[in-house]
Enzyme design. Structure first.
Site, PDB file in Angstrom:
ATOM      1  N   ARG A 212       0.831  -1.209   0.000  1.00  0.00           N
ATOM      2  CA  ARG A 212       0.000   0.000   0.000  1.00  0.00           C
ATOM      3  C   ARG A 212       0.869   1.264   0.000  1.00  0.00           C
ATOM      4  O   ARG A 212       0.530   2.252  -0.646  1.00  0.00           O
ATOM      5  CB  ARG A 212      -0.961  -0.012   1.192  1.00  0.00           C
ATOM      6  CG  ARG A 212      -2.098   0.973   1.038  1.00  0.00           C
ATOM      7  CD  ARG A 212      -3.058   0.947   2.211  1.00  0.00           C
ATOM      8  NE  ARG A 212      -4.019  -0.118   2.218  1.00  0.00           N
ATOM      9  CZ  ARG A 212      -5.202  -0.098   1.596  1.00  0.00           C
ATOM     10  NH1 ARG A 212      -5.545   0.943   0.855  1.00  0.00           N
ATOM     11  NH2 ARG A 212      -6.026  -1.116   1.693  1.00  0.00           N
TER      12      ARG A 212
ATOM     13  N   PHE B  83      -9.099   0.225  -3.733  1.00  0.00           N
ATOM     14  CA  PHE B  83      -9.302  -0.645  -2.578  1.00  0.00           C
ATOM     15  C   PHE B  83     -10.030   0.086  -1.459  1.00  0.00           C
ATOM     16  O   PHE B  83      -9.970   1.304  -1.346  1.00  0.00           O
ATOM     17  CB  PHE B  83      -7.948  -1.112  -2.019  1.00  0.00           C
ATOM     18  CG  PHE B  83      -7.210  -2.061  -2.905  1.00  0.00           C
ATOM     19  CD1 PHE B  83      -7.356  -3.426  -2.745  1.00  0.00           C
ATOM     20  CD2 PHE B  83      -6.365  -1.594  -3.903  1.00  0.00           C
ATOM     21  CE1 PHE B  83      -6.664  -4.311  -3.559  1.00  0.00           C
ATOM     22  CE2 PHE B  83      -5.672  -2.465  -4.720  1.00  0.00           C
ATOM     23  CZ  PHE B  83      -5.826  -3.829  -4.553  1.00  0.00           C
ATOM     24  N   HIS B  84     -10.689  -0.684  -0.584  1.00  0.00           N
ATOM     25  CA  HIS B  84     -11.178  -0.184   0.687  1.00  0.00           C
ATOM     26  C   HIS B  84      -9.957   0.161   1.536  1.00  0.00           C
ATOM     27  O   HIS B  84      -8.855  -0.315   1.261  1.00  0.00           O
ATOM     28  CB  HIS B  84     -12.012  -1.287   1.363  1.00  0.00           C
ATOM     29  CG  HIS B  84     -12.797  -0.819   2.535  1.00  0.00           C
ATOM     30  ND1 HIS B  84     -12.253  -0.716   3.796  1.00  0.00           N
ATOM     31  CD2 HIS B  84     -14.082  -0.429   2.646  1.00  0.00           C
ATOM     32  CE1 HIS B  84     -13.171  -0.290   4.640  1.00  0.00           C
ATOM     33  NE2 HIS B  84     -14.295  -0.098   3.968  1.00  0.00           N
ATOM     34  N   TYR B  85     -10.138   0.956   2.565  1.00  0.00           N
ATOM     35  CA  TYR B  85      -8.992   1.315   3.404  1.00  0.00           C
ATOM     36  C   TYR B  85      -8.536   0.162   4.300  1.00  0.00           C
ATOM     37  O   TYR B  85      -7.431   0.173   4.835  1.00  0.00           O
ATOM     38  CB  TYR B  85      -9.281   2.560   4.251  1.00  0.00           C
ATOM     39  CG  TYR B  85     -10.352   2.382   5.293  1.00  0.00           C
ATOM     40  CD1 TYR B  85     -10.049   1.879   6.554  1.00  0.00           C
ATOM     41  CD2 TYR B  85     -11.678   2.717   5.016  1.00  0.00           C
ATOM     42  CE1 TYR B  85     -11.033   1.712   7.515  1.00  0.00           C
ATOM     43  CE2 TYR B  85     -12.663   2.556   5.963  1.00  0.00           C
ATOM     44  CZ  TYR B  85     -12.343   2.047   7.214  1.00  0.00           C
ATOM     45  OH  TYR B  85     -13.317   1.878   8.152  1.00  0.00           O
ATOM     46  N   ARG B  86      -9.352  -0.863   4.451  1.00  0.00           N
ATOM     47  CA  ARG B  86      -8.985  -1.997   5.302  1.00  0.00           C
ATOM     48  C   ARG B  86      -8.094  -2.980   4.556  1.00  0.00           C
ATOM     49  O   ARG B  86      -8.072  -3.015   3.332  1.00  0.00           O
ATOM     50  CB  ARG B  86     -10.236  -2.712   5.804  1.00  0.00           C
ATOM     51  CG  ARG B  86     -11.009  -1.882   6.796  1.00  0.00           C
ATOM     52  CD  ARG B  86     -12.125  -2.668   7.447  1.00  0.00           C
ATOM     53  NE  ARG B  86     -12.742  -1.864   8.478  1.00  0.00           N
ATOM     54  CZ  ARG B  86     -14.042  -1.670   8.602  1.00  0.00           C
ATOM     55  NH1 ARG B  86     -14.885  -2.234   7.756  1.00  0.00           N
ATOM     56  NH2 ARG B  86     -14.510  -0.927   9.574  1.00  0.00           N
TER      57      ARG B  86
END
Length: 181
Positions: A113, A127-130
């Site tokens: 990331r 992407f989602h932040y998770r």
């Protein structure tokens, strides 16, 4: 197959080193699984062209491993830019997962990331932040139930697609042996 919000995006990057401020992305691969970790689709595996200067600046470990795998030569001969890799990867992912819903899945995805944030922000934003980071589970199992660790051995190829496949297999192993689901 329509894009499904329950699908998971798995990613792996190979880089010239560990510091996004000075190092660059050499290779990217993605896979999509369903929520039960069954592989649904393989994305493009892209070696991203980097200059001889960038490649020469790699430390000995990276020179050795990426040289032995053939990645350095694939990067030298590649015509793909980071922008090409972003576009092709997002085109693939859009077929299988809506934007912004899948956590980033893989091993040590926090590191991936960081590089995506620096060099491929548009892809990082897909992407989602998770995260679903298999490395976190591995570190906990090593501390809480080390005997379990004897049951899974990684090959450590440092080839993006093979590393993703191994990450999925590793999470399946932990699901079966640790979580017993």
């Amino acid at each position: 197959m329509a894009a499904d919000a329950k699908n998971l995006i798995w990613i792996d990057l190979e880089m010239t080193g560990l510091e996004p401020e000075v190092d660059r992305i050499l290779e990217i691969a993605t896979l999509v699984t369903d929520q039960d970790l069954n592989i649904l689709a393989q994305g493009p595996v892209i070696a991203i062209h980097q200059s001889d200067e960038v490649l020469a600046a790699m430390d000995d470990w990276n020179q050795q491993h990426h040289g032995a795998s053939g990645l350095i030569e694939r990067v030298r001969s590649s015509q793909y830019t980071e922008a090409d890799a972003i576009a092709q990867t997002i085109d693939f992912l859009s077929l299988h997962v809506p934007k912004g819903v899948s956590p980033m899945c893989g091993n040590s995805v926090g590191q991936d990331r960081r590089f995506l944030n620096k060099y491929m922000r548009e892809l990082e934003d897909f992407f989602h932040y998770r995260n679903i980071d298999v490395s976190t589970i591995k570190e906990l199992v090593k501390r809480w139930d080390p005997e379990v660790m004897k049951g899974f051995k990684k090959q450590g190829t440092h080839q993006a697609l093979l590393d993703i496949q191994e990450s999925i297999a590793e999470l399946q192993f932990y699901r079966d042996k640790v979580f017993k689901i």
